[in-house]
Design a protein around this motif. Structure first.
Motif, mmCIF file in Angstrom:
data_model
loop_
_atom_site.group_PDB
_atom_site.id
_atom_site.type_symbol
_atom_site.label_atom_id
_atom_site.label_comp_id
_atom_site.label_asym_id
_atom_site.label_seq_id
_atom_site.Cartn_x
_atom_site.Cartn_y
_atom_site.Cartn_z
ATOM 1 N N ARG A 402 15.161 -30.873 65.865
ATOM 2 C CA ARG A 402 15.079 -29.950 64.735
ATOM 3 C C ARG A 402 15.374 -28.523 65.202
ATOM 4 O O ARG A 402 16.145 -27.790 64.573
ATOM 5 N N ARG A 403 14.760 -28.143 66.305
ATOM 6 C CA ARG A 403 14.941 -26.782 66.820
ATOM 7 C C ARG A 403 16.382 -26.535 67.261
ATOM 8 O O ARG A 403 16.952 -25.478 66.976
ATOM 9 N N ARG A 404 16.986 -27.518 67.915
ATOM 10 C CA ARG A 404 18.296 -27.302 68.525
ATOM 11 C C ARG A 404 19.471 -27.580 67.595
ATOM 12 O O ARG A 404 20.503 -26.900 67.676
ATOM 13 N N PHE A 405 19.323 -28.578 66.706
ATOM 14 C CA PHE A 405 20.498 -29.067 65.993
ATOM 15 C C PHE A 405 20.407 -29.054 64.470
ATOM 16 O O PHE A 405 21.444 -29.228 63.814
ATOM 17 N N ALA A 406 19.221 -28.897 63.892
ATOM 18 C CA ALA A 406 19.088 -28.992 62.431
ATOM 19 C C ALA A 406 19.439 -27.653 61.790
ATOM 20 O O ALA A 406 18.581 -26.919 61.283
ATOM 21 N N HIS A 407 20.732 -27.343 61.820
ATOM 22 C CA HIS A 407 21.205 -26.052 61.337
ATOM 23 C C HIS A 407 22.444 -26.243 60.465
ATOM 24 O O HIS A 407 23.151 -27.237 60.562
ATOM 25 N N GLY A 408 22.679 -25.266 59.625
ATOM 26 C CA GLY A 408 23.888 -25.268 58.816
ATOM 27 C C GLY A 408 23.746 -26.070 57.538
ATOM 28 O O GLY A 408 22.670 -26.573 57.200
ATOM 29 N N SER A 409 24.853 -26.174 56.819
ATOM 30 C CA SER A 409 24.855 -26.885 55.542
ATOM 31 C C SER A 409 24.573 -28.375 55.755
ATOM 32 O O SER A 409 24.680 -28.890 56.869
ATOM 33 N N GLN A 410 24.206 -29.027 54.676
ATOM 34 C CA GLN A 410 23.749 -30.427 54.761
ATOM 35 C C GLN A 410 24.543 -31.304 53.812
ATOM 36 O O GLN A 410 24.849 -30.914 52.682
ATOM 37 N N THR A 411 24.875 -32.493 54.281
ATOM 38 C CA THR A 411 25.473 -33.526 53.436
ATOM 39 C C THR A 411 24.629 -34.780 53.541
ATOM 40 O O THR A 411 24.410 -35.298 54.643
ATOM 41 N N ASP A 412 24.119 -35.261 52.408
ATOM 42 C CA ASP A 412 23.376 -36.516 52.359
ATOM 43 C C ASP A 412 24.337 -37.645 52.028
ATOM 44 O O ASP A 412 25.054 -37.583 51.015
ATOM 45 N N LEU A 413 24.358 -38.665 52.871
ATOM 46 C CA LEU A 413 25.188 -39.843 52.624
ATOM 47 C C LEU A 413 24.264 -41.002 52.275
ATOM 48 O O LEU A 413 23.959 -41.864 53.094
ATOM 49 N N PHE A 414 23.786 -40.987 51.049
ATOM 50 C CA PHE A 414 22.870 -42.020 50.552
ATOM 51 C C PHE A 414 23.693 -42.988 49.713
ATOM 52 O O PHE A 414 23.586 -43.041 48.489
ATOM 53 N N ASP A 415 24.539 -43.758 50.418
ATOM 54 C CA ASP A 415 25.522 -44.581 49.730
ATOM 55 C C ASP A 415 25.364 -46.068 50.000
ATOM 56 O O ASP A 415 26.210 -46.868 49.595
ATOM 57 N N ASP A 416 24.310 -46.443 50.684
ATOM 58 C CA ASP A 416 24.069 -47.861 50.961
ATOM 59 C C ASP A 416 22.561 -48.106 50.891
ATOM 60 O O ASP A 416 21.776 -47.290 51.386
ATOM 61 N N PRO A 417 22.119 -49.209 50.277
ATOM 62 C CA PRO A 417 20.673 -49.440 50.135
ATOM 63 C C PRO A 417 19.949 -49.643 51.454
ATOM 64 O O PRO A 417 18.725 -49.475 51.515
ATOM 65 N N HIS A 418 20.674 -49.976 52.525
ATOM 66 C CA HIS A 418 20.025 -50.289 53.796
ATOM 67 C C HIS A 418 20.395 -49.351 54.930
ATOM 68 O O HIS A 418 19.875 -49.482 56.040
ATOM 69 N N CYS A 419 21.283 -48.419 54.677
ATOM 70 C CA CYS A 419 21.671 -47.466 55.726
ATOM 71 C C CYS A 419 22.058 -46.148 55.073
ATOM 72 O O CYS A 419 22.969 -46.107 54.245
ATOM 73 N N ILE A 420 21.353 -45.075 55.444
ATOM 74 C CA ILE A 420 21.671 -43.754 54.924
ATOM 75 C C ILE A 420 21.891 -42.807 56.096
ATOM 76 O O ILE A 420 21.481 -43.075 57.226
ATOM 77 N N ALA A 421 22.538 -41.686 55.817
ATOM 78 C CA ALA A 421 22.814 -40.705 56.855
ATOM 79 C C ALA A 421 22.643 -39.303 56.289
ATOM 80 O O ALA A 421 22.745 -39.081 55.078
ATOM 81 N N VAL A 422 22.364 -38.376 57.180
ATOM 82 C CA VAL A 422 22.274 -36.957 56.840
ATOM 83 C C VAL A 422 23.085 -36.199 57.881
ATOM 84 O O VAL A 422 22.909 -36.398 59.087
ATOM 85 N N VAL A 423 23.973 -35.324 57.427
ATOM 86 C CA VAL A 423 24.787 -34.515 58.324
ATOM 87 C C VAL A 423 24.353 -33.060 58.196
ATOM 88 O O VAL A 423 24.326 -32.508 57.086
ATOM 89 N N ARG A 424 23.958 -32.443 59.317
ATOM 90 C CA ARG A 424 23.784 -30.991 59.377
ATOM 91 C C ARG A 424 25.001 -30.456 60.126
ATOM 92 O O ARG A 424 25.248 -30.819 61.277
ATOM 93 N N HIS A 425 25.756 -29.605 59.466
ATOM 94 C CA HIS A 425 27.086 -29.245 59.953
ATOM 95 C C HIS A 425 27.084 -28.141 61.000
ATOM 96 O O HIS A 425 28.147 -27.828 61.553
ATOM 97 N N GLY A 426 25.914 -27.562 61.285
ATOM 98 C CA GLY A 426 25.843 -26.535 62.307
ATOM 99 C C GLY A 426 26.343 -25.184 61.823
ATOM 100 O O GLY A 426 26.813 -25.021 60.693
#
Length: 495
Positions: A402-426
């Protein structure tokens, strides 16, 4: 608000013996290095059960482990000197100190006194008997062990709305004290469970008594003068009139400092109820996202039968992210406690990854999930249970991430019932991260990052998946998560 990470540095069964304040001081530097920004301490005031009190059986707000009361000088967590050292140690390494405020009730009165009461229907407190009972009750708090130091205020029956026990005649129940406040009714602007949820336990505080109102404001100013104070956690807010905390928080910000962090415990899984309370307090504070906590619990029990795309549906953080403190568990939800709703071990890394990497809300870490816990108590079945809570192995790495990498804009990829992703673009100054998790089979997800990442290598910061993956010439990368697990993919040149 700048990025913050809150740690609840206690749990219900934290060992007795006065060691917690010392533990806080010893851990301060490590917590700062890890990425914690705020430390929520347990109630520092003397409880009715003295050195055994967790702190929520509030007796004397002005005894921080300094006076011989209720069988001990120190509280369960240590004496006042140790508390001062702990808060100073936190401040010295740049951590903020959050104090637990228990105003709803008082327990352990020093004397009985005559009272007049009316019985309330325990299942619908709005139904009060017409009959007035003259009795005696434990409602006089004179704090003889403190001898008037810091405050000479004496609490009596006029300071309370209700009690659960009377004597002469002796009877247990829920009783509304007959006094000059509220025309015989309970407080308004409280939760409507049981008709009116003003009364919870002990001697319930009467906030409409102006002397009480001023004493509690004085106590807040006094506490901040005695020890380091950067904010408050407000206990049992659903039982306290919203207008009181609306005024009290405003007064604390005016007299202590404007940027005080304040989070209230309004324990209700209904998002609409949480939002209504925020409106009542003019959005001056944050609330724990009880709805999300329950969603985590349900998802962990359902396994691959839970649709991860719906995980944030009807949660506070989805609708009021600037007022949500997100959590996986706390001292009330841990096993054998009143609001028991533990998140299964396999799902805790997934839940923590989501609240730590996503930008919405302020995440709160629960002490046993970082340090572990072992305790014995009786459960609702009357049997003795030995509970072991293992620390979440990857939690320190998640906090660091969180301290090192959770920065920048965010994209939620909640497109599958069993696998989701979150992108923090830095950002220009900080790298980003790709979070991917699965509640079913091992899963790969294609993520588009942009041509500036063309050919870049990525590695799982958590080490759950070995090796590297590479983005193509368009900046697309295939990242994976093992079954029932989570991975954090970071550019290898940023590690």
């Amino acid at each position: 608000m700048a990025q913050r990470t809150l740690l609840q540095f206690f749990h219900w069964y934290y060992p007795t013996g006065g060691g917690l304040w010392n533990d806080v001081a010893q851990e301060a530097q490590r917590l700062a290095d890890l990425g914690i920004s705020d430390v929520w301490l347990p109630p520092a005031c003397k409880g009715a059960s003295g050195g055994l009190s967790v702190g929520y059986d509030s007796y004397d707000l002005f005894d921080l482990g300094e006076f011989d009361q209720k069988g001990s000088i120190a509280t369960k967590y240590g004496d006042r000197a140790a508390l001062e050292r702990a808060t100073t140690a936190l401040r010295d390494v740049g951590l903020r100190v959050i104090h637990d405020v228990v105003f709803n009730h008082k327990i352990g009165a020093d004397e009985t006194e005559p009272v007049s009461v009316r019985r309330a229907n325990p299942d619908d407190r709005t139904q009060l008997d017409d009959q007035i009972i003259n009795a005696k009750a434990w409602t006089r708090f004179s704090f003889p062990g403190r001898g008037g130091q810091y405050s000479r205020f004496v609490w009596d029956a006029r300071c309370f709305t209700g009690i659960d026990h009377i004597e002469e005649p002796e009877e247990d129940g829920v009783f509304r004290i007959v006094n000059e406040y509220g025309e015989g009714e309970w407080h308004d602007e409280v939760d409507d469970e049981l008709g009116n949820y003003d009364y919870l336990m002990g001697a319930d505080v009467e906030f409409r008594n102006h002397a009480v109102y001023e004493e509690l404001k004085f106590w807040g100013r006094w506490l901040a003068d005695q020890v380091a104070c950067d904010g408050f956690r407000l206990d049992a807010a659903k039982h306290i009139p919203a207008w009181f905390f609306r005024d009290w928080v405003g007064h604390m910000r005016e007299t202590i400092k404007q940027d005080l962090f304040v989070v209230a415990e309004y324990w209700h899984p209904d998002k609409a109820s949480l939002q209504r309370y925020l409106d009542q307090v003019d959005k001056q504070l944050m609330l724990f996202d009880v709805a999300l906590c329950h969603r985590f619990h349900d998802a962990s029990l359902a396994g691959d039968g839970f649709d991860l795309r719906t995980l944030f549906d009807e949660t506070l953080v989805a609708h009021s992210p600037g007022h949500a403190v997100t959590l996986v568990g706390n001292h009330d939800t841990q096993p054998l406690q009143a609001l028991e709703a533990p998140v299964a071990d396999w799902f805790k890394p997934l839940a923590y990854a989501l609240i730590l990497i996503r930008e919405q809300g302020i995440p709160c870490i629960f002490h046993p999930d970082l340090y572990g816990a072992s305790y014995v108590d009786n459960g609702g079945d009357g049997n003795e249970h030995h509970i072991e809570i293992a620390p979440v192995a990857c939690l320190p790495r998640l906090i660091e991430a969180r301290r090192r990498f959770a920065h920048g804009s965010q994209t939620d990829l909640f497109d599958d019932p069993h696998c989701i992703a979150v992108v923090r673009h830095g950002t220009n100054d900080h790298p980003g991260v790709i979070l991917v998790l699965s509640n079913g089979i091992t899963f790969e997800k294609r993520v588009s990052l942009g041509r500036e990442h063309a050919g870049a290598a990525f590695r799982d910061f958590l080490g759950h998946i070995e090796g590297e993956v590479f983005a193509d010439e368009e900046g697309n990368v295939e990242v994976a998560s093992h079954a029932g697990s989570v991975s954090l993919w970071v550019r290898s040149d940023c590690l």
